[in-house]
Design an enzyme around this catalytic site. Structure first.
Site, mmCIF file in Angstrom:
data_model
loop_
_atom_site.group_PDB
_atom_site.id
_atom_site.type_symbol
_atom_site.label_atom_id
_atom_site.label_comp_id
_atom_site.label_asym_id
_atom_site.label_seq_id
_atom_site.Cartn_x
_atom_site.Cartn_y
_atom_site.Cartn_z
ATOM 1 N N THR A 148 33.157 -50.563 -3.960
ATOM 2 C CA THR A 148 31.985 -51.175 -3.311
ATOM 3 C C THR A 148 31.433 -52.331 -4.154
ATOM 4 O OG1 THR A 148 30.508 -49.543 -4.354
ATOM 5 C CG2 THR A 148 31.338 -49.017 -2.147
ATOM 6 N N GLU A 153 31.288 -59.542 -7.822
ATOM 7 C CA GLU A 153 32.219 -58.586 -8.449
ATOM 8 C C GLU A 153 33.598 -58.659 -7.798
ATOM 9 O OE1 GLU A 153 28.590 -55.555 -9.687
ATOM 10 O OE2 GLU A 153 29.617 -55.329 -7.760
ATOM 11 N N SER A 187 27.243 -56.967 -0.388
ATOM 12 C CA SER A 187 26.341 -58.093 -0.109
ATOM 13 C C SER A 187 27.068 -59.381 -0.446
ATOM 14 C CB SER A 187 25.051 -57.986 -0.929
ATOM 15 O OG SER A 187 25.342 -58.045 -2.314
ATOM 16 N N ASP A 235 23.809 -47.384 -6.111
ATOM 17 C CA ASP A 235 24.206 -45.993 -6.364
ATOM 18 C C ASP A 235 24.041 -45.156 -5.093
ATOM 19 O OD1 ASP A 235 24.408 -46.816 -9.077
ATOM 20 O OD2 ASP A 235 22.278 -46.434 -9.354
#
EC number: 2.7.1.35
Length: 312
Positions: A148, A153, A187, A235
Site C-alpha cells: 500500500t 513510495e 494517494s 496503518d
C-alpha cells in the site's frame, strides 16, 4: 463457524492515541481476526506531539520474541502486517520471519505498507533513512503479497516518476513483477475530474486463472480531501484492506470501497469531534486529532459505502 484467522502485526505502539498496532488491532479484531502484536517501538504518544518518550525494539529483541513463539509451536499465521520502520536490520529480520512463516504456510499473505516518505506541494522527500529503500525494493517487496505505497513510495520502489494514470499503472505492473499480486497506491497528485478537493487512489490486483494465465483488475477511486493532519491513517488503511481483501479475495473494487468508506467515516467523525473540542476558530491539537476509533466501531464493522470505485 468460520475458521480462526490469525495476524502477526509488527508495528509501533503508543500508550495514548492510535498509530501503528494501536490503529490496526482494534479494526482487525472488530472484523473477526485474532491479532498477535509485536511492538517495534513503545512510545508515550506519536511523534507529532511536542514531546514523546519511550523505547525502541532492536532486531535481536524481535528475533527473541519470535523464537519464543516458535519454541512453543504457536508461530502459525495466516497474515503478517507491517508498517513504519526506521531500522535496516529490523526490516531485514522481518523479512527473515516472513520467509520462515511462508515456508510453514504457503498460503500466508504478507501485507506491507512500505512507509518511506511523501509529497508536499509536489515535492517528494523521505522521512526514513535512505538505506531502507534498497531493503524494501530488493528484499521486502519480493516477499509481499499486498503493498500500500503512496505515489512517492511507488515511484521510489520502481525508480520511475508518475505523471499520468497510464504511467501509474505501468509502475504498478512493475511492482507486480517484483512480487505482490495486489498493489494499492493510497494517494496521488493525479488530477481529479471533480477538482483539486479530491485525491486519487488506484488499485491493481493480479489474479491467476486455473490454466496458469493471469488477469488484472484495475480500479480508481476519488476521495474528498480532509483538511487536517491525521496520524495513523496509513496503518488503519492497511489493516482494513487486509480484512476486506480476506473477505472479498477476488474483488478489489468491493474491498477498496469498504476500506476507503470506513476510513472516511472515521476521519469525518474525528474532525467533527476535534473541531468541537478545540472551539470555534481554533486549530485542533494533535491530541484532539487522534482517530476516533472506538466511536467508529459500527462504521468499521459494516461501512456505508460513500466512495465508489471505478473499474478500468
Amino acid at each position: 463457524m468460520e475458521g480462526e484467522c490469525r495476524v502477526l502485526s509488527i508495528q509501533s505502539h503508543v500508550v495514548r492515541g492510535y498509530v501503528g498496532n494501536r490503529a490496526a488491532m482494534f479494526p482487525l479484531q472488530v472484523l473477526g481476526f485474532e491479532v498477535d502484536a509485536v511492538n517495534s517501538v513503545q512510545f508515550s504518544n506519536h511523534t507529532g506531539y511536542a514531546h514523546w518518550k519511550g523505547q525502541v525494539l532492536k532486531s535481536q529483541e524481535l528475533h527473541e520474541l519470535y523464537e519464543g513463539l516458535k519454541v512453543n509451536d504457536v508461530n502459525k499465521y495466516d497474515y503478517v502486517l507491517t508498517g513504519y520502520t526506521r531500522d535496516k536490520s529490523f526490516l531485514a529480520m522481518v523479512v527473515d520471519i516472513v520467509r520462515e512463516l511462508k515456508q510453514q504456510n504457503s498460503r500466508l499473505v504478507y501485507v506491507c505498507d512500505p512507509v518511506m516518505g511523501d509529497k508536499w506541494n509536489g515535492e517528494g522527500s523521505m522521512y526514513v533513512p535512505q538505506d531502507l529503500l534498497p531493503v524494501y525494493r530488493d528484499k521486502v517487496v519480493p516477499v509481499a503479497d499486498i503493498i500500500t505505497p503512496n505515489q512517492f513510495e511507488a515511484e521510489l520502489l520502481s525508480g520511475r516518476k508518475i505523471h499520468s494514470q497510464e504511467e501509474a499503472f505501468e509502475v504498478m505492473d512493475m511492482l507486480h513483477c517484483m512480487g505482490p499480486d495486489t498493489v494499492v497506491i493510497t494517494s496521488s497528485d493525479l488530477p481529479s475530474s471533480q477538482g483539486s478537493d479530491y485525491l486519487i487512489a488506484l488499485g491493481s490486483q493480479r489474479m491467476r486463472k486455473p490454466d496458469g494465465s493471469t488477469v488484472t483488475q484495475r480500479i480508481r477511486m476519488e476521495m474528498r480531501k480532509v483538511e487536517a493532519v491525521f496520524v495513523g491513517t496509513g496503518d488503519l488503511f492497511a489493516a482494513m484492506l487486509l480484512a476486506w481483501t480476506h473477505k472479498h479475495p477476488d474483488n478489489l473494487k468491493v474491498a477498496c470501497e469498504k476500506t476507503v468508506s470506513a476510513m472516511q467515516h472515521v476521519l469525518q467523525r474525528t474532525i467533527r469531534c476535534a473541531k468541537a473540542e478545540a472551539g470555534e476558530g481554533q486549530k485542533p491539537s494533535p491530541a484532539q486529532l487522534e482517530l476516533r476509533m472506538v466511536q467508529s466501531k459500527r462504521d468499521i464493522e459494516d461501512p456505508e459505502i460513500v466512495v465508489q470505485a471505478t473499474v478500468l
